[in-house]
Write a protein that holds these residues in place. Structure first.
Motif: not given
Length: 667
Positions: A91, A93, A105-106, A109-110, A112
């Protein structure tokens, strides 16, 4: 800013890349770029006590997870026997590093989640900050994992007497620690068993540890708002810590501004990284300032500090800091000796034959940068004279022979000091070449200072000693090999990098032709763009790879491993033999453009492996950073361009891309 992409944030990348920040006390926080501890030395709060050499791993890490819109995502990554769990790196990024590490991190859905780890300056405290972006809200769960052992000790299982508070907990035994957060703490004591440290496994050490978890902190995150978790060794408010971090950010900006103003070069990411890395080694204990030799396992070493002083202090315009460091070592000087290192009890150990020579060399560098001779006269001159006096008369480490050359009493007292079973791996008895190169240069410096300070009698003594040393230095010349012997009495024909100092010192005992021939020999047999090999590959004692257990690594340490700090002396020698060759020297160093994204991100490690050219040894080393920063600054200032010139030359004909591919360690 340095940024690592997804392709560099794999499990394999965790073994190649780590980060480290410090607090100005010799304490540090460090881990891999995916948050998986790969060393027993890793931890979010590794606190120094009475000496930087005496560190305790208090907070090993946080076990973290995020819930967004009912969906759970792990942020942590741990290594266990035959398993990696959880897999939070999936997770992750992005990893960013400027003055502190930031993990992206993610989140849902949209969104950070940005996580930043900072140490509070001059306090044993680490503040971890979390910011939610792109989602309205989320729930963060943070479980602190505590160790409690000496940083050098093997992992075991240590219990704590954690006492819950409303927003965290504190403990007094086995060590004092306070953990506070913008959230609610729920006590739930347990152990995380068999945490594995892959680097320790590779190094042949015990590599398993059980970590104590007192419970879990639950934090409600809201979009755009920062939440904190603070770990400290004494009671401290979160707001105080956050304010201190903001001031540290401002100090960082001012430090970079000073460097660019003093150097006159254009701002760039490479210089930013090295100036910041240099600052991590500076520590302040009481009224004294010093330089830590390296992270994660080195404390304060005199030779290392004095070699790196010009790059860390003077090249960055921190003249006041340079004065404080020189004063510290002048006060520590005894019988003409400078401590080799300060042990875990804070006691100076006088086992270095050449540290005193590096002190004199550092005094010369200070004068060259500042022209502040009055400070030297009032505060350092008596120490300088005592070093020369004791070297001539003899002390427990060196004595001057009738030929004017210094002879060591212990073959393991030079910088090549590795030992196996109590015996020197690279015994250098007699008269080491770099020791007498420094001795001659320092005698010339002392002659000039004595004349400036109207001490004509001393000036005459120093001049006579310098003349005798230079006359006898001719015996180092190996006519057959067209280079210098590594030692005299006994005579060593091994081709080692120590001879480069006979060219690089401010005042060389060699003639111009000899300087050129020594440079050629070192370039042909020892040079790599990441440093110099410690022994010619043609020598039967050459060890091609630095790997295996402690004994195997010690055998390679000074018998083939590549040392970046030696590139500083090589560059100085090159500039002396080939004046106005700064562009070529910059091209020699181009491998470090890529290297600061490998190993300890934003820094330069202790040594590199000959086979893989990957960083090995200590992850971040003071004299590696100091010497590369010093030479880079000098050459960039001389070329006065916005970017290094990578023009082809007869000595270094490969393109930048080819050099980086070959030497950066990327495979």
């Amino acid at each position: 800013m340095i940024s690592l992409s997804l392709s560099e944030l794999s499990l394999e990348g965790a073994l190649l890349r780590e980060w480290a920040v410090s607090n100005g006390l010799g304490s540090y926080a460090s881990s891999s770029v995916i948050g998986m501890n790969t060393r027993k030395y890793h931890g979010l709060l590794v606190a120094a006590k009475s000496s930087p050499a005496q560190r305790v791993v208090l907070l090993s890490k946080y076990e973290e997870g995020l819930e967004v819109n009912g969906e759970w995502a792990d942020l942590s990554t741990n290594s266990y026997p035959d398993a990696v769990h959880p897999k939070g790196y999936m997770n992750l990024m992005e990893f960013r590093y400027d003055y502190a590490p930031t993990f992206v991190y993610k989140a849902g859905e949209h969104g950070m989640l940005l996580k930043r780890v900072c140490m509070v300056r001059k306090k044993n405290a680490t503040l971890t900050s979390y910011t939610l972006m792109g989602e309205e809200s989320a729930t963060l769960k943070v479980s602190p994992l505590l160790s409690g052992r000496n940083a050098h000790a093997d992992g075991g299982r240590i219990g704590w007497n954690a006492i819950a508070d409303a927003n965290g907990f504190h403990a007094a035994k086995p060590h004092s620690i306070y953990v506070r957060a913008n959230g609610k703490f729920s006590k739930d004591e347990k152990f995380y068993y068999n945490m594995q440290y892959e680097h320790e496994k590779e190094r042949g050490y015990a590599h398993s540890e059980d970590l104590y978890c007192p419970g879990t902190i639950t934090i409600r995150l809201e979009k755009g708002r920062i939440a904190h978790v603070l770990a400290s060794t004494s009671e401290m408010g979160i707001e105080f810590a956050a304010d201190a971090i903001a001031k540290e950010h401002a100090r960082d900006a001012q430090m970079l501004k000073l460097y660019y103003e003093k150097s006159g070069i254009a701002k760039n990411d490479f210089a930013d990284a090295l100036v910041r890395a240099a600052d991590t080694f500076v520590f302040h204990a009481g009224s004294e300032y010093g330089i830590v030799a390296g992270y994660p396992w080195f404390g304060e070493w005199g030779r290392d500090a004095l070699v790196s002083l010009e790059g860390i202090c003077l090249s960055s315009g921190r003249y006041g800091l340079a004065r404080k460091v020189l004063l510290r070592y002048a006060e520590l000087a005894k019988d003409g000796q400078i401590p080799n290192f300060i042990d875990e009890k804070g006691v100076a150990q006088y086992t270095s034959a050449d540290a005193a020579m590096w002190f004199l060399n550092a005094v010369h560098a200070y004068c060259a940068h500042t022209q502040d001779y009055e400070f030297v006269r009032k505060n350092l001159w008596e120490t300088c004279k005592d070093i020369v006096r004791c070297s001539i008369r003899g002390n427990g480490l060196v004595h001057m022979n009738d030929d004017g050359l210094l002879k060591v009493r212990d073959g393991g007292s030079t910088w090549m000091d590795a030992k196996v079973d109590g015996k020197a791996v690279t015994p250098r008895f007699g008269k080491p070449v770099e020791l007498n190169s420094l001795w001659y240069s320092n005698l010339v410096v002392m002659t000039g200072l004595a004349e400036r300070f109207s001490e004509n009698k001393n000036a005459s003594v120093y001049m006579e000693a310098a003349h005798a040393c230079r006359e006898s230095f001719a015996r180092y010349w190996n006519t057959e090999a067209e280079c210098l012997y590594d030692t005299l009495e006994p005579c060593s024909v091994q081709v080692r990098p120590n001879q480069i100092f006979a060219v690089s010192v401010p005042f060389s005992p060699l003639n111009e032709l000899q300087q050129r021939m020594v440079l050629s020999s070192v370039r042909t047999q020892l040079f790599t763009p990441l440093g110099l090999r410690t022994l010619s590959a043609e020598d039967k004692q050459f060890v091609a790879s630095y790997c295996g257990n402690q004994k195997e690594r010690d055998l390679a340490y000074h018998n083939g491993a590549i040392w970046p700090f030696l590139l500083g002396a090589f560059a100085d020698a090159h500039l002396k033999v080939f004046p106005n060759s700064e562009s070529t020297v910059l091209r020699m160093m181009m491998g470090f453009d890529a290297q600061i994204k490998i190993g300890c991100v934003g820094s330069i490690g202790e040594i590199f492996d000959n086979k893989t050219h990957a960083p090995v040894g200590a992850a971040s080393q003071a004299w590696s950073v100091g010497e590369i920063l010093r030479v880079y600054t000098k050459c960039r200032k001389a070329t006065a361009t916005d970017a290094p010139s990578w023009k082809a030359s007869p000595l270094f004909e490969k393109s930048k891309a080819q050099m980086i591919q070959k030497w950066s360690g990327m495979r």
